[in-house]
Design an enzyme around this catalytic site. Structure first.
Site, PDB file in Angstrom:
ATOM      1  CB  SER A   1      -0.891   0.018   1.246  1.00  0.00           C
ATOM      2  OG  SER A   1      -1.530   1.273   1.398  1.00  0.00           O
TER       3      SER A   1
ATOM      4  CE1 TYR B   1      -3.874  -2.480   5.106  1.00  0.00           C
ATOM      5  CE2 TYR B   1      -3.296  -0.293   4.289  1.00  0.00           C
ATOM      6  CZ  TYR B   1      -3.704  -1.586   4.050  1.00  0.00           C
ATOM      7  OH  TYR B   1      -3.939  -2.009   2.765  1.00  0.00           O
TER       8      TYR B   1
ATOM      9  CE  LYS C   1      -1.279  -4.068   3.322  1.00  0.00           C
ATOM     10  NZ  LYS C   1      -1.398  -5.381   2.659  1.00  0.00           N
TER      11      LYS C   1
END
Length: 252
Positions: free
Chosen positions: A143, A156, A160
C-alpha cells in the site's frame, strides 16, 4: 464470449472473495490461468468462484494467519491443478482507525500476523510445494501507506512497509527461479477501504491527478503483468499504482 485458451499456468490468490483480490483473480482467469482463491467467509467465497467460473477456479476457506490453512490452501491448489506457478498475497486487515500512540498492542499484533506473517507463510508453502523446483512468481499487495506516514491507519501502514521489505528479502533469497514483487495501491474503491472515502468521495478524488479513485481491475492488471513472462526481468520492485497521488507530495 469465447473462453480464454488455457495458459497451462496456475495461481493462488489470497483474500480474493471480493475487492482487490477478486480483481487479481479475474485478470488471471481472463488470460487462461486456473486459479485457487482464499477467503474467510465460505459463502462469499463460493459466490466468487461461481462468478469467476467454477470450471477454472476453486475456493479454499480459512483465516490467512492460520498456518494450517496456508498449508492446506497450497496443497489443495497443487492437488486440483497439478502445479502452482503464481502466488498473489492479498489477504489483509485494518481493524483500527486512530493514532498509534493509543493503539492496543494486541491489535497491532493481529495486523502484523495477518498482513505480514501470513504472506511469508504462504510464500514458504508455495516455495516448498512447487516453486523451489519449478520456478514462478509472487506478488505481494502492499500500500502507499507503507511508503510514507499514514495518519489514523498507522498500524496498517507499518505492516505494509514491512510487506515491502519482505518482498525485497524474498526476491533476494528465492532468485533466480522465483521473482517477487509488490504493488502499492492508493485508495481503491472496495469495501475494505470504504472508511477512507465514504461520504466524501468527491473531496478525496479531487486530490488525485487522474481524477478518480482506483478500481480493483487497476491492481488486477498490474498483478497480471508482474505474474507473467512479460515482467521476466523484474524482481524486488514495488510498483506504485496510485492515480498520481504522490505527485502532490510536498505541494502546498
Amino acid at each position: 464470449m469465447t473462453a480464454p485458451q488455457d495458459s497451462g499456468r496456475v495461481a493462488l490468490v489470497t483474500g480474493a472473495s471480493r475487492g482487490i483480490g477478486y480483481g487479481i483473480a479475474e485478470a488471471l482467469v481472463a488470460r487462461g490461468d486456473r486459479v485457487a482463491i482464499t477467503g474467510r467467509n465460505e459463502e462469499s467465497l463460493k459466490e466468487a468462484v461461481e462468478r469467476l467460473g467454477a470450471d477454472r477456479v476453486i475456493g479454499i476457506a480459512g483465516k490467512a494467519h492460520d498456518e494450517a490453512h496456508q498449508a492446506a490452501a497450497v496443497e489443495r491448489t497443487v492437488e486440483a491443478f497439478g502445479r502452482l506457478d503464481y502466488l498473489a498475497n492479498n489477504a489483509g486487515t485494518n481493524p483500527v482507525f486512530g493514532p498509534i500512540a493509543d493503539l492496543d498492542l494486541g491489535v497491532a499484533r493481529k495486523v502484523f500476523e495477518t498482513n505480514v506473517i501470513s504472506a511469508l507463510g504462504f510464500a514458504q508453502q508455495a516455495w516448498k510445494a512447487w516453486q523451489k523446483e519449478n520456478g514462478g512468481a509472487i506478488v505481494n499487495i502492499a500500500s502507499v501507506a507503507g511508503l510514507s506516514a499514514s495518519p489514523f491507519v498507522g498500524a496498517y501502514g507499518i505492516s505494509k512497509a514491512a510487506m515491502i521489505n519482505l518482498t525485497l528479502q524474498l526476491a533476494h533469497e528465492l532468485s533466480p527461479g522465483v521473482r517477487v514483487n509488490a504493488i502499492a495501491p492508493a485508495v481503491v474503491k472496495t469495501k475494505f477501504a470504504q472508511a477512507l472515502y465514504e461520504g466524501r468521495e468527491e473531496e478525496v478524488t479531487g486530490a488525485y491527478p487522474l481524477g478518480r479513485l482506483g478500481q480493483p481491475e487497476d491492481v488486477g492488471g498490474a498483478a497480471e503483468f508482474l505474474l507473467s513472462e512479460r515482467s521476466g526481468w523484474v524482481t524486488g520492485q514495488t510498483l506504485v499504482v496510485d492515480g498520481g497521488i504522490f505527485l502532490n507530495a510536498g505541494v502546498g
